[in-house]
Design an enzyme around this catalytic site. Structure first.
Site, PDB file in Angstrom:
ATOM      1  CE  LYS A 205      20.308 -20.854  15.379  1.00  0.00           C
ATOM      2  NZ  LYS A 205      19.901 -21.476  16.607  1.00  0.00           N
ATOM      3  CB  CYS A 259      15.739 -17.841  17.622  1.00  0.00           C
ATOM      4  SG  CYS A 259      16.548 -17.815  19.208  1.00  0.00           S
TER       5      CYS A 259
HETATM    6  N1  SAJ Z   1       5.484 -21.283  17.629  1.00  0.00           N
HETATM    7  C1  SAJ Z   1       4.236 -21.395  17.054  1.00  0.00           C
HETATM    8  N2  SAJ Z   1       3.838 -22.619  16.607  1.00  0.00           N
HETATM    9  C2  SAJ Z   1       4.645 -23.721  16.705  1.00  0.00           C
HETATM   10  C3  SAJ Z   1       5.917 -23.593  17.283  1.00  0.00           C
HETATM   11  C4  SAJ Z   1       6.307 -22.350  17.741  1.00  0.00           C
HETATM   12  O1  SAJ Z   1       3.488 -20.429  16.943  1.00  0.00           O
HETATM   13  O2  SAJ Z   1       4.216 -24.792  16.286  1.00  0.00           O
HETATM   14  C5  SAJ Z   1       5.935 -19.976  18.109  1.00  0.00           C
HETATM   15  C6  SAJ Z   1       6.257 -19.963  19.606  1.00  0.00           C
HETATM   16  O3  SAJ Z   1       5.117 -19.711  20.387  1.00  0.00           O
HETATM   17  C7  SAJ Z   1       7.268 -18.842  19.664  1.00  0.00           C
HETATM   18  C8  SAJ Z   1       8.024 -18.968  18.342  1.00  0.00           C
HETATM   19  O4  SAJ Z   1       7.168 -19.690  17.479  1.00  0.00           O
HETATM   20  O5  SAJ Z   1       6.642 -17.577  19.699  1.00  0.00           O
HETATM   21  C9  SAJ Z   1       9.358 -19.684  18.439  1.00  0.00           C
HETATM   22  O6  SAJ Z   1       9.277 -20.775  19.354  1.00  0.00           O
HETATM   23  P1  SAJ Z   1      10.011 -22.166  19.117  1.00  0.00           P
HETATM   24  O7  SAJ Z   1       9.741 -23.019  20.274  1.00  0.00           O
HETATM   25  O8  SAJ Z   1       9.665 -22.689  17.781  1.00  0.00           O
HETATM   26  O9  SAJ Z   1      11.541 -21.790  18.989  1.00  0.00           O
HETATM   27  P2  SAJ Z   1      12.558 -20.918  19.883  1.00  0.00           P
HETATM   28  O10 SAJ Z   1      12.670 -19.571  19.260  1.00  0.00           O
HETATM   29  O11 SAJ Z   1      12.271 -20.995  21.315  1.00  0.00           O
HETATM   30  O12 SAJ Z   1      13.897 -21.757  19.601  1.00  0.00           O
HETATM   31  C10 SAJ Z   1      14.300 -21.948  18.255  1.00  0.00           C
HETATM   32  C11 SAJ Z   1      14.629 -23.435  18.052  1.00  0.00           C
HETATM   33  N3  SAJ Z   1      14.825 -23.699  16.641  1.00  0.00           N
HETATM   34  C12 SAJ Z   1      14.197 -24.742  16.026  1.00  0.00           C
HETATM   35  O13 SAJ Z   1      13.419 -25.460  16.600  1.00  0.00           O
HETATM   36  C13 SAJ Z   1      14.524 -24.963  14.585  1.00  0.00           C
HETATM   37  C14 SAJ Z   1      15.878 -23.789  18.851  1.00  0.00           C
HETATM   38  O14 SAJ Z   1      16.298 -25.121  18.582  1.00  0.00           O
HETATM   39  C15 SAJ Z   1      17.008 -22.805  18.492  1.00  0.00           C
HETATM   40  O15 SAJ Z   1      18.198 -23.089  19.217  1.00  0.00           O
HETATM   41  C16 SAJ Z   1      16.532 -21.412  18.846  1.00  0.00           C
HETATM   42  O16 SAJ Z   1      15.405 -21.114  18.015  1.00  0.00           O
HETATM   43  C17 SAJ Z   1      17.659 -20.433  18.572  1.00  0.00           C
HETATM   44  O17 SAJ Z   1      18.298 -19.995  19.544  1.00  0.00           O
HETATM   45  O18 SAJ Z   1      17.941 -20.144  17.410  1.00  0.00           O
END
Ligand code: SAJ
Length: 433
Positions: A205, A259
């Site tokens: 995780k 997360c």
């Molecule tokens: N973000 C960027 N650029 C990207 C992707 C995301 O700047 O290319 C930013 C988003 O705007 C946000 C942050 O990163 O601020 C996180 O967003 P996210 O969509 O990447 O992830 P979370 O936090 O919504 O969910 C993550 C996911 N983990 C992964 O994709 C490895 C999800 O599957 C997990 O279950 C979740 O964390 C968790 O609960 O741990």
């Protein structure tokens, strides 16, 4: 193993959907939360989380009597702990909620029960924190009752789909525990179910979210380089991603949520001497809101004091209502500290109140007297705006965007001066972080 009754502790973004999905499979579910407002709200048909389809699923489960919500756990066949694991100011994991939830299970623990920890936790939490507490019951873990670490991996915005379809990792304290965990999650999980040990599952995780954090950090760093060298980062990324082994993520306002901006610190805390890369990526992403502020400052010739800014979007990412650890909020706070007059609008939480931020409940109000429109979060509702619509609603002619949005010559032709994150104009002056 048979599970007729399951008790889910923590009715947040993970616990509530899990409880509702289990109830939808005919299991009797007790949803527990220490927050009375959440429990009272649910009992009265109000739900505190926006996630597509969740309201219907929860209210139906409650109506059918399959889901009951209360503030104290009860005896059950299985207990699922899905409480938050935030960090303290100094980035150490705050395990108080996990500790309290585990302690609350002890008086109800019986022979043959299964206890699952879903909350993202530092390595060895299951063995060294959860098991010793549960064994205060006088029962032995792995023999009299079973213990599993099974991380939630769902993406906010797609929780109900991913809860069912994603691969599920079941980390058992021992083999019997892992098998019991598999029996529980097979009730609703359609993705592959992988059995392993609990410490591996904890690492898996943390590795997933850390991997994503590092990849976002490099995208953010690339956007700064593009600014400096007069390159369009969005075009550059799309070309680089044509390479079969390259998949650069998206730069933005920073990394928020509960997360990805948090979990890598659990590894840094556990082994600081082994994690320089993880540490640096966290620092790069934490600096991104400062970079956005510097971008606005530059666009306004270094004059932020008294400038009227309409800030669009405050949630931590597009099309969710979650404001926790949102980098957009950090940007707005910094602008306000610098003396700017900011009106902020978040369409997914129109009545949110945030200390130090003037929130408005309508887009028109934010735009009405602005000098600058600052697009922080690429919500669908914002992306669909045309320059013709926007120009009627605001006197502002300067737009700064942190998202890959509002592109094309129709924006400049409409009279807007556009500044995009990661689209360098080849200027000699660019913001330092
Ligand atoms: N973000 C960027 N650029 C990207 C992707 C995301 O700047 O290319 C930013 C988003 O705007 C946000 C942050 O990163 O601020 C996180 O967003 P996210 O969509 O990447 O992830 P979370 O936090 O919504 O969910 C993550 C996911 N983990 C992964 O994709 C490895 C999800 O599957 C997990 O279950 C979740 O964390 C968790 O609960 O741990």
């Amino acid at each position: 193993m048979n599970f007729e009754k399951v008790c889910v502790l923590g009715l947040g973004y993970i616990g509530l959907p899990t409880a509702a999905v289990l109830a939808g499979q005919g299991v009797n579910v007790i949803g527990v939360d220490i927050n009375r407002d959440i429990v009272n709200g649910l009992q009265n048909g109000k739900i505190h989380i926006y996630e597509e389809g969740l309201y219907e699923l929860v209210t139906e489960a409650i109506r059918l009597g399959k889901l009951r919500v209360c503030t104290e756990p009860e005896p059950a066949d299985a207990f699922i702990i899905a409480v938050p694991t935030p960090f303290y100011e100094d980035k150490r994991a705050d395990m108080r909620a996990v500790t309290a939830a585990t302690e609350a299970i002890v008086p109800h623990l019986r022979h043959g029960n299964l206890v699952v920890l879903e909350s993202t936790s530092p390595p060895l939490t299951t063995r060294n924190l959860v098991v010793p507490i549960l064994e205060c019951s006088g029962l032995r873990a792995g023999e009299d009752f079973y213990v599993v670490y099974s991380p939630e991996r769902v993406l906010p915005g797609r929780i109900l789909k991913e809860l069912v379809e994603n691969a599920r990792v079941i980390g058992g304290l021992n083999k019997l525990s892992a098998v019991a965990g598999r029996d529980l999650y097979s009730l609703f999980a359609k993705g592959q179910i992988v059995l392993t040990d609990c410490t591996t599952a904890e690492m898996v995780k943390l590795m997933e979210n850390t991997y994503r954090d590092i990849n976002i950090a490099i995208a953010n760093e690339f956007s700064r380089l593009a600014d400096r060298f007069g390159v369009d980062i969005w075009e550059a990324i799309s070309i680089a991603n044509l390479h079969p082994r390259v998949k650069i993520l998206t730069p933005g306002v920073g990394v928020g949520g509960h997360c990805i901006g948090v979990d890598p610190w659990f590894l840094v805390e556990a082994a600081p001497e082994l994690t320089p890369l993880i540490y640096t990526a966290r620092r790069v992403n934490d600096a991104q809101p400062h970079y956005i502020v510097a971008l606005v400052r530059r666009a306004l010739q270094d004059q932020l004091f008294g400038r009227r800014i309409a800030a669009l979007g405050l949630s931590y990412k597009p099309d969710v209502d979650d404001l926790r650890e949102s980098p957009a909020i950090e940007v707005v706070k910094k602008l306000v500290e610098a003396g700017a007059v900011v009106k902020a609008f978040e369409p997914y939480k129109v009545d949110a109140k945030i200390d130090g931020i003037q929130m408005v409940s309508k887009l028109e109000t934010a735009l009405a007297d602005a000098e600058v429109v600052l697009l922080l979060v690429g919500h669908k509702q914002f992306l669909s705006l045309t320059p013709q619509q926007l120009i009627l609603q605001t006197p502002a002619r300067l737009i700064v965007t942190a998202a890959n949005a509002w592109r094309g010559k129709e924006w400049t032709e409409a009279g807007f001066n556009m500044i995009h994150l990661g689209i360098g104009k080849g200027d000699k002056v660019f913001p330092a972080v």
